[in-house]
Design a protein around this motif. Structure first.
Motif, short mmCIF file in Angstrom:
data_model
loop_
_atom_site.label_atom_id
_atom_site.label_comp_id
_atom_site.label_asym_id
_atom_site.label_seq_id
_atom_site.Cartn_x
_atom_site.Cartn_y
_atom_site.Cartn_z
N ALA A 101 34.62 94.47 44.28
CA ALA A 101 35.32 94.05 43.07
C ALA A 101 35.79 92.61 43.15
O ALA A 101 35.80 91.89 42.14
CB ALA A 101 36.50 94.98 42.80
N SER A 102 36.16 92.15 44.33
CA SER A 102 36.64 90.77 44.45
C SER A 102 35.53 89.77 44.16
O SER A 102 35.78 88.71 43.58
CB SER A 102 37.22 90.54 45.85
OG SER A 102 36.23 90.75 46.85
N ALA A 103 34.29 90.13 44.52
CA ALA A 103 33.17 89.24 44.26
C ALA A 103 32.87 89.14 42.77
O ALA A 103 32.72 88.04 42.22
CB ALA A 103 31.93 89.72 45.01
N VAL A 104 32.79 90.29 42.11
CA VAL A 104 32.47 90.25 40.68
C VAL A 104 33.62 89.63 39.89
O VAL A 104 33.41 88.97 38.86
CB VAL A 104 32.10 91.66 40.16
CG1 VAL A 104 33.30 92.56 40.04
CG2 VAL A 104 31.37 91.59 38.84
N LYS A 105 34.85 89.79 40.37
CA LYS A 105 35.98 89.13 39.73
C LYS A 105 35.83 87.61 39.83
O LYS A 105 36.10 86.88 38.86
CB LYS A 105 37.29 89.57 40.37
CG LYS A 105 38.53 88.92 39.77
CD LYS A 105 39.80 89.39 40.47
CE LYS A 105 41.03 88.72 39.85
NZ LYS A 105 42.29 89.17 40.54
N SER A 106 35.40 87.14 40.98
CA SER A 106 35.26 85.70 41.19
C SER A 106 34.16 85.10 40.32
O SER A 106 34.20 83.92 39.98
CB SER A 106 34.98 85.40 42.66
OG SER A 106 33.68 85.82 43.04
N PHE A 107 33.17 85.92 39.93
CA PHE A 107 32.13 85.43 39.03
C PHE A 107 32.73 84.97 37.70
O PHE A 107 32.19 84.09 37.04
CB PHE A 107 31.11 86.54 38.74
CG PHE A 107 30.12 86.80 39.85
CD1 PHE A 107 30.23 86.16 41.07
CD2 PHE A 107 29.09 87.71 39.67
CE1 PHE A 107 29.32 86.41 42.10
CE2 PHE A 107 28.18 87.96 40.69
CZ PHE A 107 28.29 87.31 41.90
#
Length: 220
Positions: free
Chosen positions: A149-155
């Motif tokens: 989730a942290s990766a897709v949030k950073s997108f």
């Protein structure tokens, strides 16, 4: 260089409409064709009407043909790797196409296809390539091993107006972390149809599990 053909805006709207129906997109492997219809009915009855039938088995296309006639079901094809598979899925009646990744051939075909594509991406570069063709809706895959989730949030920082359906390693416990993000449409997963219940043909058990999932995620 000639201008690229663009993914139609109505395709994006179609993906949005489908994903708005439920917070979970079941990822389905049909090993026996006789399981297709009762499985579809069990999922729909449990409140999960969007069905991604993966093209991982010999009977997958026949399963799509059978499941698309189940009342309330919206049936798509997953694990689509080639344009030929894309065409076969459309001919079988798939209403949407999901890929684990995407090639230029898939992007180019999708802009004139019958069924809209939800292509898989795991990096910003892959995302930007899809955006060149006008796509704004993507599958984030494999979600958990690609940063979660942290990766897709950073997108969402550098890339605006794009939304995702994360799939890969997501469980009921992990789903809320994704669903609370503003750039998430829904999540994909197979926990709502465990293989032991399918093998036992426990369709009521699958319906119960789906209803429990819908209830648990209602406030996300």
């Amino acid at each position: 260089m000639s201008e690229l053909k663009q993914f139609p805006a109505e395709f994006t709207a179609s993906i949005d409409k489908i994903c708005a129906r439920a917070k979970v997109l079941p990822v389905i492997v049909v090993n026996q064709i006789e399981d297709a219809v009762p499985l579809a009915k069990a999922l729909v009855a449990g409140g999960l009407p969007n069905l991604e039938v993966t093209l991982r088995t010999d009977c997958a296309l026949d399963a799509i043909r059978a499941m698309k006639d189940v009342e309330g079901a919206t049936v798509g094809a997953g694990t689509v790797l080639t344009v030929e598979q894309y065409k076969q899925a459309e001919e079988a009646g798939a209403e949407f196409i999901v890929t684990p990744g995407a090639t230029s051939e898939l992007f180019e075909y999708s802009v004139n296809a019958k069924a809209p594509m939800l292509p898989g991406v795991a990096t910003i570069s892959e995302l930007m390539e899809g955006m060149r063709y006008g796509l704004r809706r993507f599958k984030f895959f494999p979600a958990e091993s690609s940063g979660g989730a942290s990766a897709v949030k950073s997108f969402g920082g550098p890339i605006q107006g794009v939304k995702f359906c994360p799939t890969g390693g997501i469980t009921l416990e992990k789903a809320p972390t994704y669903l609370k993000l503003s750039n998430i449409m829904c999540v994909g997963g197979s926990w709502v149809l465990p293989q032991n219940l399918i093998d036992a043909k426990d369709w009521d058990g699958i319906t119960k599990l789906c209803r429990e999932t819908v209830e648990a995620l209602k406030d996300c």
